[in-house]
Motif scaffolding. Structure first.
Motif, PDB file in Angstrom:
ATOM      1  N   ALA A 647      65.621  -5.475  42.690  1.00  0.00           N
ATOM      2  CA  ALA A 647      65.099  -4.448  41.956  1.00  0.00           C
ATOM      3  C   ALA A 647      64.431  -4.834  40.693  1.00  0.00           C
ATOM      4  N   ASP A 648      65.208  -5.727  40.058  1.00  0.00           N
ATOM      5  CA  ASP A 648      64.661  -6.261  38.909  1.00  0.00           C
ATOM      6  C   ASP A 648      63.431  -7.004  38.773  1.00  0.00           C
ATOM      7  N   LEU A 649      63.202  -7.757  39.987  1.00  0.00           N
ATOM      8  CA  LEU A 649      61.932  -8.242  40.376  1.00  0.00           C
ATOM      9  C   LEU A 649      60.772  -7.349  40.468  1.00  0.00           C
ATOM     10  N   ARG A 650      61.180  -6.274  41.443  1.00  0.00           N
ATOM     11  CA  ARG A 650      60.180  -5.409  41.760  1.00  0.00           C
ATOM     12  C   ARG A 650      59.853  -4.510  40.301  1.00  0.00           C
ATOM     13  N   GLY A 651      60.763  -4.264  39.579  1.00  0.00           N
ATOM     14  CA  GLY A 651      60.498  -3.777  38.222  1.00  0.00           C
ATOM     15  C   GLY A 651      59.504  -4.515  37.424  1.00  0.00           C
ATOM     16  N   ALA A 652      59.940  -5.666  37.105  1.00  0.00           N
ATOM     17  CA  ALA A 652      58.965  -6.564  36.311  1.00  0.00           C
ATOM     18  C   ALA A 652      57.588  -6.682  36.856  1.00  0.00           C
ATOM     19  N   ALA A 653      57.398  -6.923  38.258  1.00  0.00           N
ATOM     20  CA  ALA A 653      56.120  -7.023  39.020  1.00  0.00           C
ATOM     21  C   ALA A 653      55.526  -5.769  38.655  1.00  0.00           C
ATOM     22  N   ALA A 654      55.959  -4.506  38.767  1.00  0.00           N
ATOM     23  CA  ALA A 654      55.292  -3.364  38.510  1.00  0.00           C
ATOM     24  C   ALA A 654      54.607  -3.170  37.073  1.00  0.00           C
ATOM     25  N   LEU A 655      55.142  -3.910  36.055  1.00  0.00           N
ATOM     26  CA  LEU A 655      54.606  -3.718  34.838  1.00  0.00           C
ATOM     27  C   LEU A 655      53.372  -4.676  34.850  1.00  0.00           C
ATOM     28  N   LEU A 656      53.164  -5.465  35.673  1.00  0.00           N
ATOM     29  CA  LEU A 656      51.785  -6.181  35.467  1.00  0.00           C
ATOM     30  C   LEU A 656      50.838  -5.844  36.974  1.00  0.00           C
ATOM     31  N   ARG A 657      50.981  -4.662  37.345  1.00  0.00           N
ATOM     32  CA  ARG A 657      50.032  -4.399  38.413  1.00  0.00           C
ATOM     33  C   ARG A 657      48.702  -4.193  38.076  1.00  0.00           C
ATOM     34  N   ASP A 658      48.340  -4.011  36.831  1.00  0.00           N
ATOM     35  CA  ASP A 658      46.960  -3.754  36.474  1.00  0.00           C
ATOM     36  C   ASP A 658      46.416  -5.161  35.964  1.00  0.00           C
ATOM     37  N   VAL A 659      47.110  -6.050  36.007  1.00  0.00           N
ATOM     38  CA  VAL A 659      46.223  -7.399  35.772  1.00  0.00           C
ATOM     39  C   VAL A 659      46.371  -8.145  36.828  1.00  0.00           C
ATOM     40  N   ALA A 660      45.023  -8.928  36.824  1.00  0.00           N
ATOM     41  CA  ALA A 660      44.568  -9.768  37.814  1.00  0.00           C
ATOM     42  C   ALA A 660      45.587 -10.795  37.794  1.00  0.00           C
ATOM     43  N   ALA A 661      46.169 -11.314  38.957  1.00  0.00           N
ATOM     44  CA  ALA A 661      47.079 -12.221  39.185  1.00  0.00           C
ATOM     45  C   ALA A 661      46.811 -13.289  40.470  1.00  0.00           C
ATOM     46  N   VAL A 662      47.183 -14.365  40.153  1.00  0.00           N
ATOM     47  CA  VAL A 662      47.086 -15.555  41.197  1.00  0.00           C
ATOM     48  C   VAL A 662      48.494 -16.124  41.152  1.00  0.00           C
ATOM     49  N   VAL A 663      48.989 -16.163  42.270  1.00  0.00           N
ATOM     50  CA  VAL A 663      50.374 -17.098  42.472  1.00  0.00           C
ATOM     51  C   VAL A 663      50.056 -18.442  42.932  1.00  0.00           C
ATOM     52  N   VAL A 664      50.381 -19.518  42.310  1.00  0.00           N
ATOM     53  CA  VAL A 664      50.206 -20.765  43.019  1.00  0.00           C
ATOM     54  C   VAL A 664      51.544 -21.076  43.636  1.00  0.00           C
ATOM     55  N   ASP A 665      51.698 -21.301  44.981  1.00  0.00           N
ATOM     56  CA  ASP A 665      52.908 -21.163  45.884  1.00  0.00           C
ATOM     57  C   ASP A 665      53.064 -22.782  45.976  1.00  0.00           C
ATOM     58  N   CYS A 666      54.135 -23.203  45.181  1.00  0.00           N
ATOM     59  CA  CYS A 666      54.694 -24.573  45.143  1.00  0.00           C
ATOM     60  C   CYS A 666      55.638 -25.082  46.268  1.00  0.00           C
ATOM     61  N   GLU A 667      55.885 -24.065  47.171  1.00  0.00           N
ATOM     62  CA  GLU A 667      56.948 -24.463  48.235  1.00  0.00           C
ATOM     63  C   GLU A 667      56.363 -25.379  49.138  1.00  0.00           C
ATOM     64  N   SER A 668      57.027 -26.435  49.667  1.00  0.00           N
ATOM     65  CA  SER A 668      56.434 -27.518  50.447  1.00  0.00           C
ATOM     66  C   SER A 668      57.574 -27.750  51.565  1.00  0.00           C
ATOM     67  N   GLY A 669      57.277 -28.792  52.503  1.00  0.00           N
ATOM     68  CA  GLY A 669      58.199 -29.053  53.482  1.00  0.00           C
ATOM     69  C   GLY A 669      57.559 -28.341  54.644  1.00  0.00           C
TER      70      GLY A 669
END
Length: 709
Positions: A647-669
């Motif tokens: 819920a904390d993560l969803r609330g924090a993401a909602a604060l940035l919904r009006d900002v153009a965002a790119v997530v660089v996925d660093c997961e490997s394997g």
């Protein structure tokens, strides 16, 4: 531009404490304008503006043609002067040399001059209003914070400085006038760098810093307080020193014509420039001019090794820069070694004694006991700079077997910043369960590479740059609008169309159109803007456990390099352990961002929600400071969040919904959880895998071209 009133007193040049290297650079340009100007780099509060404004009072007065707005010399009037022709005997008046100041917010027409198109359209006359380049002719053009000027303005003034002529070509009218001036720019590197090709156009550069000597600092304050209390009395106390220095500069100008540049000295200059691996031939030419000016300044008639040394110290440091993250610098001990190298002497006379060098020594060497006729090298001087360390450290390790950025298909040794196998109970995915590893060393960054284009959707109106589409003062014409205030770029076709239907009602009887103010239309131009790129970087233990941090830092360095080239502002938020912090407030200095990133340690839990909330706070504050600059949020993470609830993560993401965002996925394997993609959906942005960040594939190139079209 009117002359400065005599009652106004600037701080005297000779009263400035220290800054001997800066004073020398300015004096050499005053002696020989061909030296190419001075760029003064330094921290705030180091008297950069003070000493430049004091310089104009030392320059010899100039004779001008009365009434000429372009300061023509009565002895040799410019035949192409827009105010000419001046005739065979135009008369003469004498005035002080001018100091013209170019403000950061200046426009192109203010710099070069402009046609009064309103009068041209309504009155049918051609009227040209001179700009600052005309006002600076035969004087000084001072540009404070030159690194904050728009790139096209910097191009214009540097071209005029190099050619000695200002060209105005617009709306079927061509105007040219002489524009020979001494160019002086100041900048604070913390606020961003000039592009290397623009940096090269300045003849000399000087690094200045505040003295750390308490006695010298106290003297600076003492003199400044005395000046503020009684400017006229303070100036009078320094008048004798000012007059002596002005007379010496005038004498050096006259002596410059007699200074000889021997072939041996020219060979030394060329060898030094080649040895320091500078680009092009401008460095050789500027060093030669500066060495001749130094010889005239010291009262000599021939260039010596000491003249070359002093010139090279000023002309070469900023031309050795290879990477945007490099700081200008010059190893003066290497310079001394080069100037003392006997191999730099002229080639032996083929008709001379066989086996004898130019100094009479065997095998071309200098006799150890003989005196060097060009010896005279001074010891180390103040304001010297040391070479910047290599800005490209070895790439950090990465276990990702796929080739690409950060991965080479091999299993490397653990990175220095990776957590040791022992040292806290390991949690899921190799992440430590506490903060016991927060003090580990930082992993080394991989080599930067060219990244794919990341843009902000829509059409902005921010500062001109090279990232996202925007309405800008320059660019292609995309439409027109009713003007607001003075017209900078009229749309002629739209203006004529607006006026055409009313010609009979306005009583037109002959050729030409009858125009009125409300007929005028202004062109709307579309170009590119610079954005605020805010990096939110995961520095938790999960990033280091997979041996990925070296590749991640290399990717962020690549994005920083891209931001530098696109003229963006950047900021850096990092999160690890139990908190997020603003590692770098929004700034134009990508060098500061690179330094903070390279020193970034890793370890601890992953407070992803805290990182997003911190980013939202930064963007909210920056929106108040610079509302026109649109943000681009770049989150670099594997998507794991081990501190805080969903819920904390969803609330924090909602604060940035009006900002153009790119997530660089660093997961490997081979097994991927896809958590970064879920984060991108929460932010309403795009997810890009780390190995897809490079702009190397044909598909990415085609996509970039289509976006740019």
């Amino acid at each position: 531009m009117p002359d400065r009133p005599a009652a106004r007193h600037h701080y005297p040049f000779t009263a400035v404490v220290g800054l001997d290297t800066l004073k020398l650079a300015l004096i050499l340009n005053a002696v020989s304008p061909r030296t190419g100007g001075v760029l003064i780099r330094g921290e705030k509060g180091t008297a950069k503006s003070t000493i430049v404004r004091a310089l104009a009072a030392l320059l010899p007065p100039v004779a001008v043609v009365p009434g000429c707005r372009f300061s023509c010399d009565p002895a040799a009037p410019d035949p192409g002067c827009p105010d000419g022709p001046h005739g065979d005997d135009p008369g003469a008046s004498v005035r002080p040399a001018r100091l013209a100041e170019l403000p950061v917010g200046a426009t192109e027409d203010r710099l070069t001059g402009s046609l009064d198109l309103e009068r041209a359209l309504t009155e049918g006359v051609k009227a040209f209003e001179p700009g600052l380049l005309a006002a600076a002719h035969r004087g000084v053009l001072y540009v404070d914070e030159v690194n904050l000027l728009h790139d096209h303005l910097v191009d214009l003034l540097l071209d005029a400085a190099a050619l000695g002529t200002c060209y105005v070509e617009r709306d079927a009218v061509s105007v040219r006038h002489a524009a020979r001036f001494m160019l002086v720019g100041t900048m604070n590197p913390e606020e961003g760098e000039l592009r290397p090709q623009l940096l090269d156009r300045f003849g000399l550069t000087v690094e200045v810093a505040a003295s750390r000597d308490p006695g010298e600092r106290a003297e600076v304050v003492r003199r400044r307080l005395a000046f503020e209390d009684d400017p006229e009395g303070f100036a009078a106390r320094w008048a004798a020193e000012e007059n002596d220095l002005a007379a010496r500069i005038a004498a050096a100008r006259d002596r410059l014509r007699a200074v000889e540049l021997p072939d041996a000295a020219l060979r030394r200059i060329s060898a030094v420039c080649a040895a320091f691996d500078v680009d092009g031939m401008r460095a050789d030419l500027i060093t030669a001019h500066a060495a001749m000016a130094h010889a005239a300044w010291r009262g000599g008639t021939q260039v010596t090794a000491d003249d070359i040394r002093q010139a090279a110290r000023l002309a070469l440091p900023h031309r050795r820069r290879r990477d945007p993250f490099d700081a200008p610098g010059l190893d003066e001990s290497e310079l001394d070694t080069l100037l003392q190298d006997p191999d730099l002497d002229p080639e032996p006379d083929p008709d001379g004694p066989a086996g004898r060098g130019p100094d009479g020594g065997p095998d071309g060497g200098r006799d150890p006991g003989a005196a060097d006729p060009e010896d005279g090298l001074s010891g180390g001087s103040d304001d010297g700079t040391e070479p910047h360390p290599d800005s490209g450290p070895d790439a950090g390790p990465d276990l990702d077997p796929s080739p690409g950025p950060g991965g080479n298909g091999r299993t490397p040794e653990p990175a220095p910043g990776d957590p040791a196998p022992a040292g806290g109970q390991a949690g899921r995915h190799g992440e430590t369960t506490g903060d016991q590893d927060l003090g580990q060393r930082a992993a080394q960054a991989g080599e930067p590479y060219r990244v794919r284009a990341l843009t902000v959707p829509g059409l902005g109106a921010g500062a001109p740059g090279r990232r996202s589409r925007a309405r800008t003062p320059s660019g292609r014409v995309s439409g027109f609008r009713l003007p607001e205030g003075r017209i900078a770029a009229p749309h002629l076709t739209a203006t004529l169309r607006a006026a055409a239907p009313h010609q009979r009602a306005r009583g037109r009887t002959g050729p030409g159109l009858v125009l009125r103010r409300d007929d005028l239309r202004e062109a709307v131009r579309e170009g590119r803007e610079g954005n605020l790129v805010l990096f939110v970087v995961d520095a938790s233990g999960s990033m280091a456990a997979r041996r990925r941090m070296g590749a991640v830092k290399g990717a962020v360095l690549s994005l920083l390099l891209d931001a530098y080239q696109r003229r963006d502002k950047i900021g850096l938020v990092t999160f690890r352990g139990t908190r997020a912090e603003l590692a770098l407030p929004p700034t134009s200095s990508v060098e500061a961002g690179a330094a903070r990133l390279r020193a970034l340690p890793t370890g601890g839990r992953t407070p992803l929600a805290a990182g997003l909330r911190r980013a939202a706070d930064v963007l909210r504050a920056e929106r108040l400071r610079d509302p026109a600059r649109r943000p681009l949020l770049v989150v670099v993470t594997d998507g794991r969040a081990t501190a805080g609830s969903p819920a904390d993560l969803r609330g924090a993401a909602a604060l940035l919904r009006d900002v153009a965002a790119v997530v660089v996925d660093c997961e490997s394997g081979p097994v991927r959880l896809g958590l970064a993609g879920g984060l991108a959906r929460l932010l309403g942005g795009e997810a890009v895998r780390l190995e897809e960040l490079a702009a190397g594939s044909l598909r990415d190139l085609v996509r970039e071209r289509r976006k740019a079209a």
